[in-house]
Design an enzyme around this catalytic site. Structure first.
Site, PDB file in Angstrom:
ATOM      1  N   GLY A 170       0.737  -1.050   0.064  1.00 36.33           N
ATOM      2  CA  GLY A 170       0.160   0.050   0.067  1.00 36.33           C
ATOM      3  C   GLY A 170       0.912   1.342   0.155  1.00 36.33           C
ATOM      4  O   GLY A 170       1.902   1.384  -0.757  1.00 36.33           O
ATOM      5  N   GLY A 171       0.390   2.334   0.710  1.00 31.98           N
ATOM      6  CA  GLY A 171       1.096   3.480   0.966  1.00 31.98           C
ATOM      7  C   GLY A 171       2.539   3.396   1.157  1.00 31.98           C
ATOM      8  O   GLY A 171       3.302   4.278   1.023  1.00 31.98           O
ATOM      9  N   GLY A 426      22.790   9.678 -31.488  1.00 31.80           N
ATOM     10  CA  GLY A 426      22.374  10.410 -30.467  1.00 31.80           C
ATOM     11  C   GLY A 426      22.665   9.625 -28.974  1.00 31.80           C
ATOM     12  O   GLY A 426      22.957  10.161 -28.128  1.00 31.80           O
ATOM     13  N   ALA A 427      23.075   8.443 -29.081  1.00 35.15           N
ATOM     14  CA  ALA A 427      23.576   7.624 -28.039  1.00 35.15           C
ATOM     15  C   ALA A 427      24.879   8.154 -27.750  1.00 35.15           C
ATOM     16  O   ALA A 427      25.248   7.973 -26.320  1.00 35.15           O
ATOM     17  CB  ALA A 427      23.535   6.222 -28.316  1.00 35.15           C
TER      18      ALA A 427
END
Length: 536
Positions: A170-171, A426-427
């Site tokens: 949960g939280g 771009g890499a």
């Protein structure tokens, strides 16, 4: 009178140490888990742990909680020393109301977080809890919010380490998620937002707890955890090892470890021969003659970059982070000449070392964490591209790849790159290129720095010439070789200033060692703006 009062105190202390009672402690052990205090004893130097707020207990009487009330309220908090350095801790006690978090349980954790923040010292948060204490209602949810707020405030200021040694659902999951690093243990660690029963009810999907949020799932698929171990003993040793690379806070430099003599016969012989040939002196510990055997000169052949890391770093110093997730990139801490460094390296053994969306996330978060804690970055480059394909585009490779670009550009720590073989497109830019802010970029003689591989470039640029040729394959081969000779070598990039220096592979460690020494006092004033230090 004093004796009576002291006896009362001793009885209360004994009650605190009993936690949930002998039966529940035995049950904890039978499930393969340690108790909250046993974990603390394993972490801290003997005799240094000091507990705080041990008498705090819940004030709620509803739903029979008055009969379950125990001093300490299900969490042990305090401070001590790990390898002589001050560290704060909270350790949830599953033997007390399932380690559930209520009003005062959360208050104790928040207080120790405040102490760690004020003292600028690391904090370790050990999670073993059934979640929010339902009987305390909104006070439990408010308690989580108080913890999350402090996690966020301290992010990038002090190292925060979460250790999951039981349920965390949960939280409760979001406190570890905001921490710098998460440790998990096979079979006993569980993290998920909603349990199997809820999943079955809501989406009609059947799964076990292990399949939903076990350690292996988070190590290999989600990337939530950074370190996974077989048992608690090795896990806590791992926590101590990680701390040895990190400073107490962003105000300090990482600790330095005295370098042992790593010289061996093989290195000494290679060094001697190399010295005769080159007429230069080099420390035998810095000679990396093995690299030419590890890394093939044929860029199509794979190799294990971990062997390169072991060669250029101090012996047995590399601690890999998220080793089972996004294996096409390797990140982790190591030492060079005793100094902590963060390693970011392409792994040619997986996807040829290309960058995908998971690898970009993994690298970006690590880079930003190193930047927060003044850990220099050493980048080993052998990258063909960002991974192409509809799957990558639909998963947001553009968005995730941008995180890596941002992380390197933003980082103000020393940044050094070594281009070993491929550095395409771009890499190449994303892997800490010179114009992205790298302080120094070294390249080996066989490095290929270009927009793309020669074959792809020729097929695009010379398509007409190839199609009109009588011998298409011969023409293509000739053009490929011409392209390689003219463009795909490090000297073109060096002549333009994109590469600082072309170096021999066996010089790599000595160059890195000298560069780190030179950059030790680097200072860059960041642009003043409102922003946090939360790793992406």
């Amino acid at each position: 009178m004093w004796r009576d009062r002291i006896n009362v105190l001793d009885k209360k202390r004994n009650r605190i140490l009993q936690a949930g009672g002998a039966d529940r402690i035995e049950k904890q052990h039978k499930s393969g888990k340690l108790t909250a205090r046993e974990r603390i004893d394993m972490l801290f130097d003997p005799g240094t742990f000091v507990e705080v707020d041990s008498f705090i207990e819940s004030r709620i009487d509803d739903f029979g909680l008055d009969k379950k009330r125990v001093p300490g309220d299900g969490v042990v908090t305090g401070y001590g020393e790990i390898n002589g350095r001050t560290v704060f801790v909270s350790s949830e006690d599953f033997t007390v109301i399932g380690g559930s978090l209520g009003e005062y349980h959360s208050m104790k954790i928040a207080r120790i977080q405040d102490m760690a923040y004020d003292m600028k010292a690391p904090i370790i948060m050990i999670n073993d809890s059934g979640g929010a204490r339902i009987e305390e209602g909104i006070d439990s949810l408010s308690g989580y919010a108080n913890i999350f707020l402090r996690n966020t405030k301290a992010s990038g200021v002090i190292p925060q380490i979460a250790v999951i040694v039981g349920p965390c659902s949960g939280g409760a999951c979001y406190s570890p998620a905001i921490c710098d690093y998460i440790f998990m243990v096979d079979d006993i660690s569980k993290m998920f937002i909603t349990g199997p029963q809820v999943v079955k009810t809501v989406v009609n999907e059947e799964c076990t707890v292990e399949e939903l949020g076990g350690a292996k799932v988070h190590a290999t698929k989600s990337g939530v955890t950074h370190f996974t171990y077989q048992d608690e003993t090795s896990c806590f040793e791992g926590v101590k090892q990680l701390l040895s690379y990190l400073p107490g806070s962003y105000l300090e430099k990482p600790p330095v470890k005295e370098l042992a003599d790593e010289t061996n016969g093989k290195k000494s012989l290679l060094y001697a021969l190399n010295t005769l040939v080159r007429g230069k002196k080099m420390d035998t510990q810095d000679y990396c003659g093995e690299l030419v055997d590890i890394v093939p000169d044929n860029s199509r052949k794979a190799y294990d970059v971990l062997e390169v890391i072991e060669c250029i770093c101090d012996k047995d110093s590399f601690l890999e982070v998220q080793k089972d997730f996004a294996k096409n990139i390797v990140v982790g801490y190591a030492r060079i000449n005793g100094e902590s460094v963060g390693i970011v390296a392409n792994q040619p053994m997986v996807l040829a070392g290309s960058l995908d969306y998971d690898a970009s996330d993994k690298a970006a978060r690590f880079i930003r964490t190193c930047d927060c804690y003044n850990v220099p970055l050493v980048v080993l480059v052998d990258v063909p591209a960002f991974m192409p394909g509809t799957a990558q585009e639909h998963k947001g490779i553009i968005r995730h790849g941008a995180k890596m670009l941002y992380a390197f550009s933003e980082a103000t720590v020393p940044k050094i790159s070594v281009i070993m073989r491929k550095a395409y497109g771009g890499a190449y830019i994303a892997m800490n290129s010179k114009n992205m802010g790298a302080d120094l970029v070294y390249a080996w003689p066989g490095a290929e720095i270009a927009v793309m591989g020669a074959e792809g470039a020729v097929n695009i640029a010379f398509r007409r010439a190839i199609n009109e040729s009588e011998d298409k394959e011969a023409t293509r081969a000739q053009l490929v070789q011409e392209y390689k000779d003219k463009f795909m070598n490090p000297y073109v990039a060096a002549s333009r200033g994109f590469v600082t220096e072309v170096i021999r592979p066996d010089e790599t460690r000595s160059r890195l060692k000298a560069a780190l020494k030179m950059l030790k006092n680097k200072q860059v004033a960041p642009v003043p703006k409102k922003h946090g230090n939360i790793p992406l």
